[in-house]
Scaffold this active site. Sequence first.
Site, PDB file in Angstrom:
ATOM      1  N   ASP A 365      -9.200  19.816  -9.416  1.00  0.00           N
ATOM      2  CA  ASP A 365      -8.591  20.376 -10.620  1.00  0.00           C
ATOM      3  C   ASP A 365      -7.360  21.235 -10.371  1.00  0.00           C
ATOM      4  O   ASP A 365      -6.460  21.272 -11.207  1.00  0.00           O
ATOM      5  CB  ASP A 365      -9.641  21.184 -11.394  1.00  0.00           C
ATOM      6  CG  ASP A 365     -10.710  20.280 -12.008  1.00  0.00           C
ATOM      7  OD1 ASP A 365     -10.365  19.173 -12.445  1.00  0.00           O
ATOM      8  OD2 ASP A 365     -11.876  20.689 -12.044  1.00  0.00           O
ATOM      9  N   ALA A 366      -7.324  21.954  -9.249  1.00  0.00           N
ATOM     10  CA  ALA A 366      -6.174  22.835  -9.008  1.00  0.00           C
ATOM     11  C   ALA A 366      -4.944  22.010  -8.650  1.00  0.00           C
ATOM     12  O   ALA A 366      -3.875  22.172  -9.226  1.00  0.00           O
ATOM     13  CB  ALA A 366      -6.490  23.849  -7.916  1.00  0.00           C
ATOM     14  N   GLU A 368      -4.500  18.701  -8.991  1.00  0.00           N
ATOM     15  CA  GLU A 368      -4.177  17.580  -9.877  1.00  0.00           C
ATOM     16  C   GLU A 368      -3.717  18.047 -11.265  1.00  0.00           C
ATOM     17  O   GLU A 368      -2.802  17.481 -11.837  1.00  0.00           O
ATOM     18  CB  GLU A 368      -5.400  16.664 -10.025  1.00  0.00           C
ATOM     19  CG  GLU A 368      -5.746  15.931  -8.729  1.00  0.00           C
ATOM     20  CD  GLU A 368      -6.940  14.984  -8.855  1.00  0.00           C
ATOM     21  OE1 GLU A 368      -7.058  14.083  -8.014  1.00  0.00           O
ATOM     22  OE2 GLU A 368      -7.769  15.161  -9.789  1.00  0.00           O
ATOM     23  N   GLY A 372      -4.562  27.137 -13.161  1.00  0.00           N
ATOM     24  CA  GLY A 372      -3.997  28.179 -14.024  1.00  0.00           C
ATOM     25  C   GLY A 372      -3.362  27.589 -15.275  1.00  0.00           C
ATOM     26  O   GLY A 372      -3.462  28.147 -16.366  1.00  0.00           O
ATOM     27  N   ASN A 452     -12.792  18.597 -20.069  1.00  0.00           N
ATOM     28  CA  ASN A 452     -14.031  18.955 -20.763  1.00  0.00           C
ATOM     29  C   ASN A 452     -14.658  20.265 -20.320  1.00  0.00           C
ATOM     30  O   ASN A 452     -15.285  20.978 -21.096  1.00  0.00           O
ATOM     31  CB  ASN A 452     -15.045  17.824 -20.591  1.00  0.00           C
ATOM     32  CG  ASN A 452     -15.260  17.448 -19.137  1.00  0.00           C
ATOM     33  OD1 ASN A 452     -14.306  17.155 -18.411  1.00  0.00           O
ATOM     34  ND2 ASN A 452     -16.492  17.477 -18.683  1.00  0.00           N
ATOM     35  N   TYR A 453     -14.518  20.614 -19.031  1.00  0.00           N
ATOM     36  CA  TYR A 453     -15.228  21.781 -18.501  1.00  0.00           C
ATOM     37  C   TYR A 453     -14.488  23.076 -18.746  1.00  0.00           C
ATOM     38  O   TYR A 453     -13.260  23.099 -18.759  1.00  0.00           O
ATOM     39  CB  TYR A 453     -15.423  21.639 -16.983  1.00  0.00           C
ATOM     40  CG  TYR A 453     -16.838  21.242 -16.630  1.00  0.00           C
ATOM     41  CD1 TYR A 453     -17.849  22.199 -16.630  1.00  0.00           C
ATOM     42  CD2 TYR A 453     -17.162  19.936 -16.323  1.00  0.00           C
ATOM     43  CE1 TYR A 453     -19.146  21.842 -16.331  1.00  0.00           C
ATOM     44  CE2 TYR A 453     -18.457  19.567 -16.024  1.00  0.00           C
ATOM     45  CZ  TYR A 453     -19.445  20.529 -16.032  1.00  0.00           C
ATOM     46  OH  TYR A 453     -20.722  20.178 -15.740  1.00  0.00           O
ATOM     47  N   HIS A 510     -23.217  15.134 -11.353  1.00  0.00           N
ATOM     48  CA  HIS A 510     -21.966  15.433 -10.641  1.00  0.00           C
ATOM     49  C   HIS A 510     -22.139  16.710  -9.841  1.00  0.00           C
ATOM     50  O   HIS A 510     -23.116  17.437 -10.009  1.00  0.00           O
ATOM     51  CB  HIS A 510     -20.813  15.568 -11.635  1.00  0.00           C
ATOM     52  CG  HIS A 510     -21.058  16.597 -12.694  1.00  0.00           C
ATOM     53  ND1 HIS A 510     -21.861  16.359 -13.793  1.00  0.00           N
ATOM     54  CD2 HIS A 510     -20.646  17.883 -12.808  1.00  0.00           C
ATOM     55  CE1 HIS A 510     -21.913  17.438 -14.543  1.00  0.00           C
ATOM     56  NE2 HIS A 510     -21.193  18.388 -13.965  1.00  0.00           N
ATOM     57  N   HIS A 672     -25.193  19.271 -10.268  1.00  0.00           N
ATOM     58  CA  HIS A 672     -25.486  19.375 -11.698  1.00  0.00           C
ATOM     59  C   HIS A 672     -26.115  18.083 -12.216  1.00  0.00           C
ATOM     60  O   HIS A 672     -25.431  17.078 -12.384  1.00  0.00           O
ATOM     61  CB  HIS A 672     -24.198  19.717 -12.459  1.00  0.00           C
ATOM     62  CG  HIS A 672     -24.421  20.072 -13.899  1.00  0.00           C
ATOM     63  ND1 HIS A 672     -23.453  20.601 -14.698  1.00  0.00           N
ATOM     64  CD2 HIS A 672     -25.518  19.980 -14.683  1.00  0.00           C
ATOM     65  CE1 HIS A 672     -23.940  20.795 -15.914  1.00  0.00           C
ATOM     66  NE2 HIS A 672     -25.191  20.420 -15.924  1.00  0.00           N
TER      67      HIS A 672
END
EC number: 1.4.3.-
Lengths: 722, 722
Positions: A365-366, A368, A372, A452-453, A510, A672
């Site tokens: 996530d960071a 791609e 922030g 989504n998260y 996941h 999870h």
Amino acid sequence: MQGITLFSCSFFTLTIIFLIHYTFFNLPSPPPDKAALLDCPAFSPWCNSNTLLRRGPKNPTRHLHSSAVPHHPLDPLTIKEINKVQAVVKSHALFHNQIYAIHSLVLEEPEKSVVLAWKKGDILPPRKASVIARVKDVSHVLTVDIGTSDVEVHEMSRVSGYPALTIEDMISSIRAPLSNEEFNRTIIERGVDLADLACLPISTGWFGKREDNRRLIKVQCYSVKDTVNFYMRPIEGLTVVLDIDTKEVIEISDIGKNIPIPKAKNTDYTFPAQNGHQLKLVNPISLEQPQGPSFTVEDEHLVKWANWEFHLKPDQRAGVIISRAMVRDPDTGKLRNVMYKGFSSELFVPYMDPTDAWYFKTYMDAGEYGFGLQAMSLVPLNDCPRNAYYMDGVFTAADGTPFVRSNMVCVFESYSGDIGWRRSESPITGMGIREVRPKVTLVVRMAASVANYDYIVDWEFQTDGLIRIKVGLSGILMVKGTSYVNMNQVNQEESLYGTLLSENVIGVIHDHYVTFYLDMDVDGSENSFVKVNLQKEHPSPDESPRRSYLKAVRNVAKTEKDAQIKLKLYDPSEFHVINPSKKSRVGNPVGYKVAPGGTAASLLDLDDPPQRRGAFSNNQIWVTPYNQSEQWAGGLFVYQSHGDDTLAVWSDRDRPIENKDIVLWYTLGFHHIPCQEDFPIMPTVSSSFDIKPVNFFESNPILRIPPSMEKDLPNCRAAYSA
Amino acid sequence: MQGITLFSCSFFTLTIIFLIHYTFFNLPSPPPDKAALLDCPAFSPWCNSNTLLRRGPKNPTRHLHSSAVPHHPLDPLTIKEINKVQAVVKSHALFHNQIYAIHSLVLEEPEKSVVLAWKKGDILPPRKASVIARVKDVSHVLTVDIGTSDVEVHEMSRVSGYPALTIEDMISSIRAPLSNEEFNRTIIERGVDLADLACLPISTGWFGKREDNRRLIKVQCYSVKDTVNFYMRPIEGLTVVLDIDTKEVIEISDIGKNIPIPKAKNTDYTFPAQNGHQLKLVNPISLEQPQGPSFTVEDEHLVKWANWEFHLKPDQRAGVIISRAMVRDPDTGKLRNVMYKGFSSELFVPYMDPTDAWYFKTYMDAGEYGFGLQAMSLVPLNDCPRNAYYMDGVFTAADGTPFVRSNMVCVFESYSGDIGWRRSESPITGMGIREVRPKVTLVVRMAASVANYDYIVDWEFQTDGLIRIKVGLSGILMVKGTSYVNMNQVNQEESLYGTLLSENVIGVIHDHYVTFYLDMDVDGSENSFVKVNLQKEHPSPDESPRRSYLKAVRNVAKTEKDAQIKLKLYDPSEFHVINPSKKSRVGNPVGYKVAPGGTAASLLDLDDPPQRRGAFSNNQIWVTPYNQSEQWAGGLFVYQSHGDDTLAVWSDRDRPIENKDIVLWYTLGFHHIPCQEDFPIMPTVSSSFDIKPVNFFESNPILRIPPSMEKDLPNCRAAYSA
């Protein structure tokens, strides 16, 4: 017809409004008052929290960004500075008269030695920007000297991967499939009105040749009809592969036509949607500080609280960066260095479904999406308590124009009723001692919504010198459509790759890994990493009636491979970062230890492509020698990377780390397996780890704090409006 | 001379005052007003919190114990009931005209089926007391019917061990060595005035024949000169072995004569002792509830808060017992069973020093000392926030006389600034959604001072159905004297068995294991235990570009051995207690899972005598079929037990546990390598585990709760006195 439908669709209207925001300065006529647009107090549309919040109090902290100037060598670039850099880049030979995109435009931090030598009152070292830009399919990394306008173009080693997506990449990608007839036809065939379409731009990862040599993205879509929670209404099995740069549709995979789109019922989580069925469980409760908070934020970024002082800034990629964290020694009154820099360096979120529409979901996530960049404005009173201080992010759009993400970070004091230390004498001694000190902490928070998260990242400072780093997961599951409506339809042998959460909805299993960069400087930069292993010893029968006990055996890590740590419950160790040249009064090396938590480990095969790219999760702990270019655990260019520039690759060089400036890396992990309680929105699940003083102080640093006394507590009336 | 010194010594005066308290009713002249002595509001000397607190607000919760009557089948015995039982026992043939001691006198809970069938308004089932008493070296277990005065004497199987020490055992043991000349001589030779002596009664454990056939205790002493924190001033190596019953000194081991007693300097932690050097770090902060707390306590023991309801009572052995925990289903509005009974069943605290004065320190605090008996009165505002409700313990002295431990348990609502759930739409979609709900919880707390340590035990109830069970460690380390004052004197090869914390003070390495009994009744008593294992699968290359993923594989435990769980980070599982006959709407079995934390595992050899006795720590999780006689993980009689009645022994019977009334056991573990920050008093270290709904609710049970709004918050003035 399509055009009209699209235009009337509220979702796309919103998307377009957003697009306009982010490309505003490319439009022929600039806004009438640029300053007002950029300064949050003016409640401009750029200040998304202010315009989009439906309720809540006024913006508690106001900042004037248009006139901001830097005060500290680590202060982020100001709007003026960004504007200057934008102009310099635009006129540079590489970009002049070219179509280009700026993927990152941030402060290039000065050399560590320069920052460590700088004192308040000194002039600032030269301000520089680090720019990552793409022009004609090539990624460039530049350093722009803001004072001199000098531009240095860095020669990049041939690593794979691309810079993070820009917001413009994401928004244009989810619109692109609509110009494809086959896509529109299948959407309509599935019974979805094109006006009800919501799509997500999903990073493809890298699995081989297919993902080589061009920027790709996969677009998957949902129905937003009758719910804001479109994530629960997947159009399952439909995946559009796009070239991000050309927006060419490369492939449409459409395999789930028989799978119904789950119903909207019970998916909307917004408060107004619960009308008449609200569940009021508790009376109002509030953290009150009659004398006000105990912290100050000097010069916009320097936080001073209790015995702590640190520099805090939002960052487009990392989210929040804590720098120069120092704690005051109660014996000497002096500030002592603990950590030069700490931030969430990368995330890795592999989903556990190998089928066509899911196998590639292995987000980072960071690198791609920008951890922030996805951190939206916090909601006062609910994201952070009443007395919180809010800090804005100043980021840049793809053309280099600055924008303000208001209220992106909050800082507040917390008291949950916990106890800092206590002592009651027991009835055995009969001494009438009851000494208790409550625990009050300072929390720095941000919350990133990566698709989504919702990731809530807390840095919690304790007066006893401990820093707790906590990641909370909330938001919405990424779910899979299915034709099943009840488990009794499912053959026992069949794998759903998850849990049936509601009719036609599977929550796919996941993992989450969040890897933190912790440049520890314990009383100075030269530190060592020590494993304190608890080894079982067996005394002989004439030595002791005991047959076994545990002994602490210290091993100083000489090189990086000594510090590639997989946690073992049955061979436990403590992990200390010590200063080998600084001893306590009785001769122990001063240190901090990392106290693990959230210890789920990635179990994917090391040669599985996602795990190669997320190889920083191969170990829970790593230690590397400080190297300014090694900050992003998945590599500088993560998007479609092959995993050739990860923390694992660096660490395998096995460099010396004893009595060096070292960086500690810790990965918080979560497995999870979704459950129905996660539907339609997840109650927060948190894990944390601590960095904690170990023989750093001569003794308990909060021994001398006072207890709470009745006379200091507030006198409160029943309600604010009363 | 000794006598006079002793008499003038303030420490022994206090001890004697205490002794008098606990044996008050044996004195020839009873106090003028028994009711006043027993009811805390009267501030009698029995209410130790009121008399011993040097500061703090008035007692916030007042209870009239003398007139108390039971309201619920699980309510603890009232003072009247205890008085009745005391009289019945006294006149029973076994005890009449004998010297005897009552080690336990508590409610004998009715059969589970009776309790489950009982509803408010029904008459109570017959009230019975379970009494453990010793007479002429024999332990008896009796059931006394309070209504009929019938006494049933239970035939005990021949298990080893003795009942927990009484306070009287402890106090008389630490006085006994003073009548031994050799002991007094060595104390004086070590330069300690007998008036400055503070001693501790240390359980001997069981290591073989030496500890067979009589009740033994080891007494070790400290100098209380110039500090209340005598624990930091050990008279190292001096151990007196006593017969508890006869007070005969059996052996004096005196091997540490060359070891100096550490200095008192910097050891006193009391607030007045910091005079002039107090460290005020933060402004006052308070949890304020303008409309008051949201919970009620009905009939003294039934707690109702938000969507939870449970029965709460103090217990002399367990500390706190939570029963009949039920949560309201937001869909049906009905209360649903979660847990029939939960409590801390036993502790195991082995120290890691095999030498003469230390090897036996392997405490089992609940069964040896009484975890509740050592839980002292909580300090308002500091142990628990302002709006806390306090509950008293009603316990019994060795002669059966009831006494009140006031404010032993507190109940309060907590809000730390945490987030219950949240959702911000990301900039990708551009939807203006910001929905956040703060997290408010209910905490039940007690703090037990088992000799040096303070254990803080929290049961925290969340509105999302989760129960967090947290143990905090504070108080004082058990330290060892040494001749070393600096680590530079220590040969690298030598083991200190711990850390040099200060001049002449070593903090010895030790573990803590706290084993919880959790009789889960998920929607009814018949439950199953399911391991949901995450297994790695390897798809073939034509199936997927992925080489690996994790699949959830469910295994229902058939018998107890299937449920002896050692946690494995590299072979992870979830652990569910499900109701196999109750399915959710979409067909998942309703359940709760245990989410581990504090996962340190005991590594001692299984045949090491302490580990045999503490064998309940051999696994982190166990599941047993419900059996009313199997509640104490270390056995009913733990003191000097051989380990023949532990959870491990029961579980090895391997009884069926599928679709049965089952009990889940979880052990929180800590390895503790002391550090200088733990000196002279430890900042709290906590670990917790959760029991958490998993497909228990149809969906997120707190979806419909409202956000906090400014209008509901209090309007506070600067200070109470203002």
